[in-house]
Design a protein around this motif. Structure first.
Motif, PDB file in Angstrom:
ATOM      1  N   ILE A 171       0.847  -1.188   0.000  1.00  0.00           N
ATOM      2  CA  ILE A 171       0.000   0.000   0.000  1.00  0.00           C
ATOM      3  C   ILE A 171       0.884   1.239   0.000  1.00  0.00           C
ATOM      4  CG2 ILE A 171      -1.803   1.251   1.264  1.00  0.00           C
ATOM      5  CD1 ILE A 171      -2.464  -1.508   2.612  1.00  0.00           C
ATOM      6  N   ASP A 172       0.595   2.186  -0.885  1.00  0.00           N
ATOM      7  CA  ASP A 172       1.267   3.484  -0.924  1.00  0.00           C
ATOM      8  C   ASP A 172       0.445   4.400  -0.023  1.00  0.00           C
ATOM      9  OD1 ASP A 172       1.795   6.246  -1.728  1.00  0.00           O
ATOM     10  OD2 ASP A 172       2.773   5.430  -3.507  1.00  0.00           O
ATOM     11  N   MET A 173       1.045   4.875   1.062  1.00  0.00           N
ATOM     12  CA  MET A 173       0.327   5.719   2.024  1.00  0.00           C
ATOM     13  C   MET A 173       0.821   7.160   1.911  1.00  0.00           C
ATOM     14  SD  MET A 173       0.119   3.312   5.378  1.00  0.00           S
ATOM     15  CE  MET A 173      -1.040   1.949   5.417  1.00  0.00           C
ATOM     16  N   TYR A 174      -0.117   8.078   1.728  1.00  0.00           N
ATOM     17  CA  TYR A 174       0.161   9.514   1.659  1.00  0.00           C
ATOM     18  C   TYR A 174      -0.599  10.140   2.826  1.00  0.00           C
ATOM     19  CZ  TYR A 174       0.456  14.242  -0.267  1.00  0.00           C
ATOM     20  OH  TYR A 174       0.694  15.578  -0.448  1.00  0.00           O
ATOM     21  N   VAL A 175       0.148  10.563   3.844  1.00  0.00           N
ATOM     22  CA  VAL A 175      -0.481  11.025   5.087  1.00  0.00           C
ATOM     23  C   VAL A 175       0.024  12.435   5.409  1.00  0.00           C
ATOM     24  CG1 VAL A 175      -0.892  10.484   7.522  1.00  0.00           C
ATOM     25  CG2 VAL A 175      -0.541   8.620   5.876  1.00  0.00           C
ATOM     26  N   PRO A 176      -0.851  13.455   5.308  1.00  0.00           N
ATOM     27  CA  PRO A 176      -0.419  14.826   5.576  1.00  0.00           C
ATOM     28  C   PRO A 176      -0.139  15.113   7.046  1.00  0.00           C
ATOM     29  CG  PRO A 176      -2.633  14.786   4.612  1.00  0.00           C
ATOM     30  CD  PRO A 176      -2.199  13.385   4.783  1.00  0.00           C
ATOM     31  N   SER A 177      -0.889  14.463   7.929  1.00  0.00           N
ATOM     32  CA  SER A 177      -0.698  14.712   9.362  1.00  0.00           C
ATOM     33  C   SER A 177      -1.330  13.567  10.147  1.00  0.00           C
ATOM     34  CB  SER A 177      -1.359  16.039   9.770  1.00  0.00           C
ATOM     35  OG  SER A 177      -2.759  15.965   9.548  1.00  0.00           O
ATOM     36  N   GLY A 178      -0.946  13.500  11.415  1.00  0.00           N
ATOM     37  CA  GLY A 178      -1.558  12.513  12.306  1.00  0.00           C
ATOM     38  C   GLY A 178      -1.095  11.103  12.042  1.00  0.00           C
ATOM     39  N   GLU A 185       8.714  12.471   7.248  1.00  0.00           N
ATOM     40  CA  GLU A 185       9.226  11.716   8.386  1.00  0.00           C
ATOM     41  C   GLU A 185       8.079  11.209   9.247  1.00  0.00           C
ATOM     42  OE1 GLU A 185      13.500  13.593   9.545  1.00  0.00           O
ATOM     43  OE2 GLU A 185      11.743  14.740  10.183  1.00  0.00           O
ATOM     44  N   LEU A 186       8.305  10.071   9.867  1.00  0.00           N
ATOM     45  CA  LEU A 186       7.358   9.499  10.814  1.00  0.00           C
ATOM     46  C   LEU A 186       8.025   9.328  12.163  1.00  0.00           C
ATOM     47  CD1 LEU A 186       5.707   6.483   8.906  1.00  0.00           C
ATOM     48  CD2 LEU A 186       4.768   8.780   9.238  1.00  0.00           C
ATOM     49  N   ASP A 187       7.264   9.598  13.215  1.00  0.00           N
ATOM     50  CA  ASP A 187       7.647   9.173  14.556  1.00  0.00           C
ATOM     51  C   ASP A 187       6.900   7.878  14.799  1.00  0.00           C
ATOM     52  OD1 ASP A 187       9.377  11.236  15.216  1.00  0.00           O
ATOM     53  OD2 ASP A 187       7.801  12.479  16.096  1.00  0.00           O
ATOM     54  N   ILE A 191      11.886   8.091  11.625  1.00  0.00           N
ATOM     55  CA  ILE A 191      12.391   7.505  10.388  1.00  0.00           C
ATOM     56  C   ILE A 191      12.043   8.418   9.220  1.00  0.00           C
ATOM     57  CG2 ILE A 191      12.423   5.127  11.236  1.00  0.00           C
ATOM     58  CD1 ILE A 191       9.811   4.627   9.793  1.00  0.00           C
ATOM     59  N   GLY A 192      12.981   8.503   8.287  1.00  0.00           N
ATOM     60  CA  GLY A 192      12.815   9.403   7.156  1.00  0.00           C
ATOM     61  C   GLY A 192      13.132   8.720   5.843  1.00  0.00           C
ATOM     62  N   PRO A 193      13.192   9.501   4.762  1.00  0.00           N
ATOM     63  CA  PRO A 193      13.379   8.945   3.424  1.00  0.00           C
ATOM     64  C   PRO A 193      14.555   7.972   3.339  1.00  0.00           C
ATOM     65  CG  PRO A 193      12.879  11.270   3.274  1.00  0.00           C
ATOM     66  CD  PRO A 193      13.091  10.964   4.742  1.00  0.00           C
ATOM     67  N   GLY A 194      14.279   6.844   2.701  1.00  0.00           N
ATOM     68  CA  GLY A 194      15.290   5.811   2.535  1.00  0.00           C
ATOM     69  C   GLY A 194      15.389   4.844   3.695  1.00  0.00           C
ATOM     70  N   GLN A 195      14.663   5.097   4.777  1.00  0.00           N
ATOM     71  CA  GLN A 195      14.691   4.201   5.931  1.00  0.00           C
ATOM     72  C   GLN A 195      13.463   3.307   5.952  1.00  0.00           C
ATOM     73  OE1 GLN A 195      15.298   7.253   9.074  1.00  0.00           O
ATOM     74  NE2 GLN A 195      17.047   5.970   9.642  1.00  0.00           N
ATOM     75  N   SER A 196      13.634   2.147   6.573  1.00  0.00           N
ATOM     76  CA  SER A 196      12.548   1.173   6.751  1.00  0.00           C
ATOM     77  C   SER A 196      12.440   0.822   8.219  1.00  0.00           C
ATOM     78  CB  SER A 196      12.852  -0.131   6.002  1.00  0.00           C
ATOM     79  OG  SER A 196      12.951   0.088   4.633  1.00  0.00           O
ATOM     80  N   ILE A 197      11.262   0.400   8.613  1.00  0.00           N
ATOM     81  CA  ILE A 197      11.058  -0.172   9.936  1.00  0.00           C
ATOM     82  C   ILE A 197      10.120  -1.360   9.775  1.00  0.00           C
ATOM     83  CG2 ILE A 197       9.187   1.428  10.526  1.00  0.00           C
ATOM     84  CD1 ILE A 197      10.194   1.215  13.492  1.00  0.00           C
ATOM     85  N   ASN A 198      10.462  -2.452  10.411  1.00  0.00           N
ATOM     86  CA  ASN A 198       9.608  -3.635  10.428  1.00  0.00           C
ATOM     87  C   ASN A 198       8.951  -3.724  11.793  1.00  0.00           C
ATOM     88  OD1 ASN A 198       8.708  -6.284   9.247  1.00  0.00           O
ATOM     89  ND2 ASN A 198       9.649  -6.964  11.146  1.00  0.00           N
ATOM     90  N   VAL A 229       2.898  11.485  11.731  1.00  0.00           N
ATOM     91  CA  VAL A 229       3.704  12.263  10.794  1.00  0.00           C
ATOM     92  C   VAL A 229       4.466  13.292  11.612  1.00  0.00           C
ATOM     93  CG1 VAL A 229       3.655  13.860   8.841  1.00  0.00           C
ATOM     94  CG2 VAL A 229       2.116  11.879   8.884  1.00  0.00           C
ATOM     95  N   ALA A 230       5.799  13.318  11.454  1.00  0.00           N
ATOM     96  CA  ALA A 230       6.656  14.225  12.213  1.00  0.00           C
ATOM     97  C   ALA A 230       7.098  15.422  11.385  1.00  0.00           C
ATOM     98  CB  ALA A 230       7.886  13.470  12.719  1.00  0.00           C
ATOM     99  N   SER A 231       6.988  15.322  10.072  1.00  0.00           N
ATOM    100  CA  SER A 231       7.465  16.388   9.190  1.00  0.00           C
ATOM    101  C   SER A 231       6.384  17.433   8.958  1.00  0.00           C
ATOM    102  CB  SER A 231       7.916  15.790   7.856  1.00  0.00           C
ATOM    103  OG  SER A 231       6.934  14.937   7.324  1.00  0.00           O
ATOM    104  N   ALA A 232       6.828  18.627   8.555  1.00  0.00           N
ATOM    105  CA  ALA A 232       5.884  19.702   8.224  1.00  0.00           C
ATOM    106  C   ALA A 232       5.186  19.418   6.901  1.00  0.00           C
ATOM    107  CB  ALA A 232       6.624  21.038   8.158  1.00  0.00           C
ATOM    108  N   THR A 233       5.761  18.538   6.097  1.00  0.00           N
ATOM    109  CA  THR A 233       5.179  18.147   4.821  1.00  0.00           C
ATOM    110  C   THR A 233       4.576  16.751   4.973  1.00  0.00           C
ATOM    111  OG1 THR A 233       7.280  17.212   4.118  1.00  0.00           O
ATOM    112  CG2 THR A 233       6.845  19.504   3.498  1.00  0.00           C
ATOM    113  N   PRO A 234       3.678  16.360   4.071  1.00  0.00           N
ATOM    114  CA  PRO A 234       3.096  15.017   4.176  1.00  0.00           C
ATOM    115  C   PRO A 234       4.158  13.927   4.119  1.00  0.00           C
ATOM    116  CG  PRO A 234       1.819  16.355   2.655  1.00  0.00           C
ATOM    117  CD  PRO A 234       3.064  17.137   2.985  1.00  0.00           C
ATOM    118  N   ALA A 235       3.859  12.844   4.771  1.00  0.00           N
ATOM    119  CA  ALA A 235       4.713  11.663   4.690  1.00  0.00           C
ATOM    120  C   ALA A 235       4.128  10.748   3.620  1.00  0.00           C
ATOM    121  CB  ALA A 235       4.770  10.945   6.031  1.00  0.00           C
TER     122      ALA A 235
END
Length: 173
Positions: free
Chosen positions: A53-60, A79-81, A91-98, A109-115
């Motif tokens: 799934i491609d997730m586009y999340v502006p906030s929350g 970025e995501l917390d 975690i930010g661009p190029g990083q993965s978490i399992n 979402v931790a960034s000012a822009t959508p994740a």
């Protein structure tokens, strides 16, 4: 002595290679919370093995939860917390978490822009939960309709009523 040979099943010719682009026409885009989730590869296409799934999340993000399937995020933008078993990670661009099956976790979402990130779930099935609770949208970045209080109550009921069916549990904040 151990026998290191394995007998593989024959190739299943009924299954096809799946090649998609997140903006391809015909893909399913769903408004879930504040995000837009695009089903890139469904369980139907993977023989039930996984969904992508491609997730586009502006906030929350979702409330704290856990489920009996493995879940991996690969960050494309923003970025995501992610809090996993009480430990916070950014975690930010190029990083993965399992996230291992059954582990409590939450993301925001931790960034000012959508994740924007890819969510890989194995086995498949989470996309069916999102279909049940999500709002069909026109495109990958189309924002969901802000829900009325009545719609929020309806969605909460759908999610809580069906959580066990989709092997998920929502946890207290």
């Amino acid at each position: 002595m151990t026998d290191n040979t394995a007998v593989l099943r024959p190739d299943d010719l009924s299954r096809k290679a799946t090649i998609v682009h997140a903006d391809d026409p015909g893909l399913m885009h769903l408004g879930v919370g504040a995000g837009t989730y695009t089903i890139l590869i469904s369980g139907e296409q993977s023989g039930g093995r996984y969904t992508l799934i491609d997730m586009y999340v502006p906030s929350g993000g979702p409330p704290p939860h856990r489920h009996d399937f493995e879940e991996m995020f690969y960050i494309l933008e923003g970025e995501l917390d992610v809090t996993f078993r009480g430990e916070a990670h950014r975690i930010g661009p190029g990083q993965s978490i399992n996230i291992p099956a059954n582990a409590p976790h939450v993301f925001r979402v931790a960034s000012a822009t959508p994740a924007r990130f890819l969510c890989f779930c194995t086995p498949a099935g989470q996309e069916e939960f999102f279909k049940l609770a999500g709002e069909p949208l026109a495109g990958r970045t189309t924002p969901p309709t802000p829900p009325s209080p009545e719609r929020m109550a309806e969605l909460r009921n759908i999610i809580l009523t069906n959580a066990a069916r989709f092997h998920s549990e929502f946890l207290p904040p």
